[in-house]
Enzyme design. Structure first.
Site, mmCIF file in Angstrom:
data_model
loop_
_atom_site.group_PDB
_atom_site.id
_atom_site.type_symbol
_atom_site.label_atom_id
_atom_site.label_comp_id
_atom_site.label_asym_id
_atom_site.label_seq_id
_atom_site.Cartn_x
_atom_site.Cartn_y
_atom_site.Cartn_z
ATOM 1 N N GLU A 46 4.351 3.583 -5.872
ATOM 2 C CA GLU A 46 5.255 3.593 -6.521
ATOM 3 C C GLU A 46 6.592 4.899 -6.799
ATOM 4 O O GLU A 46 7.970 4.827 -6.598
ATOM 5 C CB GLU A 46 5.656 2.625 -8.082
ATOM 6 C CG GLU A 46 5.429 1.372 -7.859
ATOM 7 C CD GLU A 46 4.375 0.963 -7.169
ATOM 8 O OE1 GLU A 46 2.980 1.627 -7.146
ATOM 9 O OE2 GLU A 46 4.265 -0.314 -7.047
ATOM 10 N N HIS A 53 4.032 -8.106 -15.782
ATOM 11 C CA HIS A 53 4.173 -8.821 -14.132
ATOM 12 C C HIS A 53 5.836 -9.350 -15.025
ATOM 13 O O HIS A 53 6.710 -10.539 -13.753
ATOM 14 C CB HIS A 53 3.603 -8.953 -13.463
ATOM 15 C CG HIS A 53 2.527 -8.521 -12.499
ATOM 16 N ND1 HIS A 53 1.736 -7.642 -13.029
ATOM 17 C CD2 HIS A 53 3.044 -8.363 -10.917
ATOM 18 C CE1 HIS A 53 1.092 -7.536 -12.160
ATOM 19 N NE2 HIS A 53 1.592 -6.960 -11.241
#
Ligand code: TPP
Ligand code: MG
Length: 819
Positions: A528, A595
């Site tokens: 990321e 999440h």
């Protein structure tokens, strides 16, 4: 995928060993005599002169920081000065054979690299080119002060211009490269190929690969160098940048004509120290930074350790490695050994190293050593060396004095709005290049395009609500906007995890794999930091990019890249760079604590980012269109709860053609007169359900406004509504504490105080981890919570029985417990 790469058990399980080849350490052992064919006497002289120039430039900084004056000229420099005294040979060796189109990125300790690269560019550019740069750069703002009364050559003028710009930048003057908004640790000068230097240790490690990617995708000449310290190799983003740069696909899957591996050198300016920690023997275990290359790819990154206390081995290495990069064999890792004689900063008490060690390196100092070599080998005369040194030192001292002169080199006025004026570039660019955008197929034949053509774009069809399967949804809307920009701007690329073949984790990109060549849409490593960092590098080089984070919860992995890189380079460049980067971030649900969190608040807090969160097809397409026509970084939040929602608000439906929506304007989704409900994200649909009940059960008409934008945000629509209704409820799926809506509520309190019947009330998710899918109703705001909050804190509803506790006492209780 890619389906072309077959993984075969027989091969995978066959007996073999992994082989490494030897990594050269100090392989260069040539004498100056042996190098006579490679360098002219002038070259040798320039190399030494550049080293002296850097030493003088930084010695002045050292003297004013530690003694308040240099040669009797007093100056108080308030800001930082991370000096690289001792490292000059490494800097000059790095830059000497680079061309202006080779771009360097650096660190907090990059004055020397900046100067070396600038001197190298000045030597390589023609007088006409230099004059063009100097006169056009900020309309001659740096040139005017240094050309007054100057009679010498254009190169001499360029040296004045350049050293003056550097000092002015360090001293926060208007006449600095970046108008003083970059300063010592972030200074850069793109016309000479000097790109951002980063005060975040290892920051360039993830950004520079994006610049190399830009060169490959857009067939630009030159290479990229990331100059980073030895201690930065302990930083995750550096490893991610290396991984991203070494992906097999550049050579195995991309069109060969693009040139192969990324043209990047990770050049470790290895001075054996962090600030005080020692990577060798204490804080790391690899002993040689060059060793890292062995773990990266079969080429071992062509890693080498070179002696950076002598400029010639470094120049030799850079020449060889640059050739490799131009042949498509990148990336490269260089372990350039040097030593920082100066402290980490002028306040450094050197408590972490012995005096003896520093003295030994001082005795081996590259500047006198290289001079002796040149003189002993009769390559350059002492007279010529002395003359060159005296001349450059005089120029530097003059430029120092000019830069501290407040009349010639003013700071921005105390009441200046300069910083505010460069936070966003606010431009519109249809395309960053005129070449034909590359596609693999005619878009009319693309299955996804055809499928979307058959979908219904209006809220109802033949008087009935549209079935989910048939509805043109949020996913389609984002796809259409992105495809449009792909077809207009040839520089536009998209990457992230599972972006190709899989079609994006949430199928937004389905159909694009067939349409676009690899270099325009690709899967990245699960990195990321590198995904966002590379997007930053690509954007600041002048290309448009859409990067994607699969879940908002993964923003933490790219924290620095979002908060310090994406957000800050436009303003630190004083508006010279733009950042045409859209970062798509999907907000999850149903996947539990790691999440499913809405983190809009984090980016809301960071200056320099546009932040939007559309949740209807009409808004998603219009806002993505605008984001992809602009030049600012846009954090584009998407909700997994609504990807398959059709349009429910715009009666005419979502236009097939192109349209834009202002990225700061909230949108009234339902008109009403009794109460205003403001939402952000999928809470819009919760609010609509609550509004239906208010109408049906209590005859109250709620006005529902979807904020859509978080920053910038125009309050006019919301204020008008709240003044009309006198009541405001704000709802979003983010946890209530510190969420965006708290800021909006506080502002509405001030803006609408005279018209409010009650203080604005915020309803968010509980201040908990997000629980399992089956328990989510305990966590995310439900329509009943909104009614309860209205009843308890805004407007008692006749005969209403609250289902949850939304009282002020409960608010205080939760706060006391921190939940
Ligand atoms: C992410 C981050 N952590 C810590 C710091 C504080 N800091 C500044 S320089 C430095 C040491 C860096 O060492 P190295 O990368 O070897 O570069 P050098 O200073 O030796 O040139 C540290 C810890 C920082 N600026 N950024
Ligand atoms: Mg170091």
């Amino acid at each position: 995928m890619p389906k072309s790469i077959l993984i075969e058990p027989e091969v995978v399980f066959a007996r073999q060993t992994i082989r490494f080849y030897d990594i050269p350490v100090n392989a260069y052992q040539k004498s100056v005599q042996e190098e006579l064919a490679s360098y002219s006497p002038d070259d040798f002289l320039s190399i030494w002169r550049d080293m002296c120039a850097i030493r003088e430039f930084e010695s002045i900084l050292n003297e004013i920081k530690t003694k308040g004056a240099y040669k009797g000229v007093a100056y108080n420099h308030a800001g930082p000065a991370h000096l690289s005294i001792g490292q000059e040979a490494a800097a000059v060796g790095m830059a000497f054979s680079l061309a202006p189109e080779d771009h360097i990125f650096g660190s907090h300790r990059s004055h020397g690299e900046i100067l070396a690269k600038g001197f190298s560019a000045i030597r390589r550019l023609s007088d006409a080119q230099l004059m063009e740069i100097m006169t056009s750069f900020r309309d001659g703002a740096l040139l005017h002060p240094v050309e007054k009364g100057y009679q010498g050559t254009v190169q001499g003028l360029a040296l004045r211009f350049f050293t003056y710009g550097a000092y002015s930048e360090i001293f926060a003057r208007e006449t600095g490269f970046n108008r003083g908004l970059g300063g010592s640790m972030h200074a850069f000068f793109a016309p000479f190929g000097i790109y951002p230097n980063n005060a975040i240790v290892g920051g360039s490690g993830s950004v520079a690969p994006g610049a190399a990617l830009f060169k490959r995708v857009n067939r630009k000449p030159g290479i990229v160098v990331a100059n980073i310290g030895d201690a930065s190799f302990g930083c995750g983003p550096v490893w991610e940048g290396i991984t991203f740069s070494a992906m097999d696909q550049y050579r195995q899957l991309w069109d060969e004509a693009l040139g192969g591996g990324l043209p990047i050198i990770f050049n470790c300016m290895n001075n054996f120290y962090g600030m005080g920690g020692q990577p060798v023997g204490e804080t790391m275990g690899m002993q040689f930074i060059a060793r890292i290359g062995a773990g990266v790819n079969e080429d071992q990154m062509h890693a080498e350790r070179v002696n950076g206390y002598n400029p010639l081995p470094v120049i030799d290495a850079f020449r060889r490695k640059k050739k490799m990069l131009l042949e498509g064999r990148g990336p490269v890792l260089l372990d350039t050994v040097t030593y920082r004689i100066s402290g980490h900063s002028p306040s450094d008490a050197s408590s972490y190293r012995s005096k003896e060690e520093v003295e030994r390196w001082q005795r081996a100092d590259s500047i006198p050593a290289f001079r002796s070599t040149l003189v002993e080998n009769r390559v350059v005369t002492e007279g010529a060396l002395d003359e060159a040194k005296a001349a450059i030192e005089a120029t530097i001292f003059d430029m120092f004095q000019l830069a501290i002169d407040l009349d010639a080199s003013p700071r921005v006025a105390a009441d200046s709005e300069l910083v505010g004026s460069v936070m966003f570039s606010n431009r519109r660019v249809e395309k960053f290049d005129d070449r034909e955008p590359e596609f693999l197929q005619d878009l009319a034949g693309n299955p996804r395009v055809q499928q979307i053509r058959g979908k219904i774009r209006t809220p109802t069809y033949a008087g009935k609500p549209v079935l989910k399967m048939k509805a043109y949804n949020v996913r389609d809307a984002i796809f259409e906007a992105i495809l449009h920009r792909f077809s207009v701007d040839p520089t536009m690329i998209a990457f992230g995890e599972e972006n190709r073949d899989w079609g994006g984790a949430f199928a937004v990109y389905r159909g694009l794999t067939e349409a676009l060549p690899y270099h325009r849409l690709f899967n990245s490593s699960i990195s990321e930091a590198a995904i966002v960092g590379a997007a930053v590098g690509y954007g600041l080089e002048g290309g448009r990019v859409v990067a994607e984070l699969m879940y908002a919860d993964f923003m933490g992995r790219a924290g620095d890249e979002i908060f310090n890189q994406l957000a800050k380079w436009q303003s630190m460049s004083a508006g010279q760079l733009c950042m045409p980067v859209v970062l798509r971030i999907s907000v999850g649900a149903k996947y539990g604590a790691q999440h499913s969190q809405d983190w809009t608040a984090l980016v809301h807090h960071i200056p320099g980012l546009r932040v939007v969160y559309p949740v209807t097809p009409y808004d998603a397409k219009g806002m993505m269109n605008t984001a992809l026509a602009g030049t600012d970084p846009v954090i584009f939040f998407e909700s997994q709860k609504v990807y398959d929602f059709g349009e429910m608000f715009v009666e005419q439906g979502v236009p097939e053609g192109y349209y834009e929506i202002d990225l700061s304007e909230p949108s009234i989704k339902r008109k009403g007169k009794d109460l205003t409900i403001v939402t952000l994200g999928p809470a819009l649909y919760t609010a609509i359900a609550a509004a239906d009940q208010l109408q049906a059960r209590f005859g109250l008409a709620a006005e529902v406004i979807d904020l859509r934008s978080v920053n910038p945000l125009n309050y006019a629509t919301v204020v008008k509504s709240v003044r009309k209704t006198g009541k405001a409820l704000l709802a979003s799926d983010a946890v209530e504490r510190g969420c965006v809506m708290q800021t909006v509520a506080a502002n509405l309190t001030q803006l609408c105080f005279d018209d409010l019947d009650a203080p604005p009330v915020v309803v968010g998710s509980r201040n908990w981890i997000t629980p399992a899918a089956e328990l989510e109703a305990l966590f995310f705001p439900q329509p009943s919570w909104l009614l309860d909050a209205i009843h308890e804190r805004i407007l008692p509803l006749k005969g209403y029985q609250p289902q949850t506790n939304q009282t002020l006492e409960e608010m205080v209780r939760r706060s006391r417990l921190g939940v």
